[in-house]
Design an enzyme around this catalytic site. Structure first.
Site, short mmCIF file in Angstrom:
data_model
loop_
_atom_site.label_atom_id
_atom_site.label_comp_id
_atom_site.label_asym_id
_atom_site.label_seq_id
_atom_site.Cartn_x
_atom_site.Cartn_y
_atom_site.Cartn_z
N ARG A 131 0.83 -1.21 0.00
CA ARG A 131 0.00 0.00 0.00
C ARG A 131 0.86 1.26 0.00
NH1 ARG A 131 -4.97 -1.85 3.95
NH2 ARG A 131 -6.46 -2.24 2.27
N LYS A 136 -12.15 -10.68 8.17
CA LYS A 136 -13.09 -9.59 8.52
C LYS A 136 -14.47 -9.93 7.95
CE LYS A 136 -10.08 -5.42 8.36
NZ LYS A 136 -9.87 -4.20 7.52
N GLY A 179 -6.23 -5.54 1.34
CA GLY A 179 -4.92 -5.42 1.97
C GLY A 179 -4.31 -6.79 2.22
#
Ligand code: 3PG
Ligand code: MG
Length: 394
Positions: A35, A200, A351
């Protein structure tokens, strides 16, 4: 059309860049800097055009108060090394030290603010609280640049409220992400195969309702699989489970066509998340009560790879297991290899998923697009309005 940094004068101006620098850390060591590297084209362009660049970003979920384990200091140091220039890190966000650092900047200089989420107002649901914080972020700047694609699905002060208050433009990363992901919102080449995994789950579970109407096949691994296995009446041992998802999984399975949602039929299980824990491969309907699923099993990985091989378009978000630990990386590797080998238009998002392909040694060029956004790309392909993009378009 969105305005970009090519459409605005920046020389000598104070430019606030919202980047997504939420990288995985082991202590203060950055384990994957994808990132940060993805943010470089915009930052180097602004620097070389003589802007005074102020970078703001978040790291993790520190809960609205300063917590130095989530400091952006290691990220600032690494960014400085990649840019080959000093990054001034005053250590606060909108306080006097940040203001002094900004006031002292010269054209071509770069200041990085501390983790935005050290202030509860950044993520507040209260418009006034966010607005007040956004006023303070915007006060010293002439221009706002949105380049943190991975956070643009968050209605947060730095993502949504600041661009409403400033002259704003999109950075190159946001431009590239939007251009690539648009290909998944219209005239999709079929079969369209979506691969979902990761930890998540709560953030992504809602997406099924929409994906069932868009995708031909949905392959589910990672912790995402457990509510579905439970919905089939299977026991999931001590696997990561969040409450409230069972009922939703039952209803998604009812909505889906037979075979549209593919689940693992075997799993790698162990008593704990540890590389040296004794582990075994078990059938999904024979999970031991005292063990947890940490990867999809080899038969499931091969079946998923076969389905991916037939695809015209693949969207992959979320690893199949705890790939950070070598014994649980095989499922993710097999799926990544199948996607890399496929002739389809392929998008890998998130990510963790981006980190997974880099950690496992895949070349980003083997994929059609590697998105820095997980939740953000998933919302974009459902056709949802991302707050960060909406704010740029007003
Ligand atoms: C991410 O890592 O997905 C983005 O940086 C957003 O972070 P968040 O899920 O904590 O809002
Ligand atoms: Mg994420």
């Amino acid at each position: 059309m969105m305005k970009t940094i090519d459409d605005v004068a920046v020389e000598g101006r104070r430019v606030l860049v919202r980047a997504d620098l939420n990288v995985p850390l082991d202590g203060d060591r950055i384990t994957d800097d994808g990132r940060i590297r993805a943010s470089l084209p915009t930052l180097t362009a602004l620097i070389s055009r003589g802007a005074r660049v102020i970078v703001c970003a978040h790291l993790g979920r520190p809960g609205g108060r300063p917590d130095l384990t989530y400091s952006l200091a290691p990220v600032a140091a690494h960014l400085g090394a990649l840019l080959g220039q000093e990054v001034d890190f005053p250590g606060d966000i909108v306080g006097s030290e940040a203001h002094a650092a900004i006031a002292a900047m010269r054209p071509g200089g770069l200041v990085m603010l501390e983790n935005l989420r050290f202030d509860a107002a950044e993520t507040s649901k209260d418009d006034m609280a966010r607005g007040y914080f956004a006023d303070r972020l915007a006060a010293p700047v002439d221009l706002y640049v949105a380049d943190g694609f991975g956070a643009m699905h968050r209605k947060h002060a730095s993502v949504y409220d600041v661009p409403l208050r400033c002259v704003s433009a999109a950075g190159y990363l946001v431009q590239a992400e939007v251009a690539a992901l648009r290909r998944l919102t219209a005239e999709i080449q079929r079969p369209y195969v979506v691969v979902l995994g990761g930890a998540k789950v709560a953030d992504k579970f809602d997406a099924f309702g929409d994906l069932i109407s868009k995708a031909d096949r949905i392959l589910v691994g990672g912790a995402m699989a457990f509510p579905f296995l439970a919905a089939h009446g299977l026991k999931t041992g001590t696997s990561l489970r969040e409450p409230g998802q069972l009922a939703a999984a039952v209803s998604y399975l009812k909505q889906a066509a037979p075979g549209q949602i593919e689940l693992p039929s075997d799993l790698v299980v162990a008593t704990e998340i540890a590389a040296d824990a004794p582990r075994q491969v078990v059938a999904a309907d024979a999970m031991p009560a005292d063990q947890m699923g940490l990867d999809i099993g080899p038969a499931s990985a091969e079946r998923f790879a076969g389905i991916i091989g037939t695809a015209g378009t693949v969207f992959w978000n979320g690893p199949m297991g705890v790939f950070e630990l070598a014994p649980y990386a095989a499922g993710t590797r097999t799926v990544a290899q199948a996607i890399a080998d496929s002739g389809a238009f392929t998008v890998v998002g998130g990510g963790d998923t981006g980190a997974a392909i880099r950690t496992l040694g895949f070349d980003a060029g083997a994929f059609g697009h590697v998105s820095t956004g997980g939740g953000a790309s998933l919302e974009f392909i459902q056709g949802k309005t991302l707050p960060g993009l909406a704010a740029l378009e007003t």
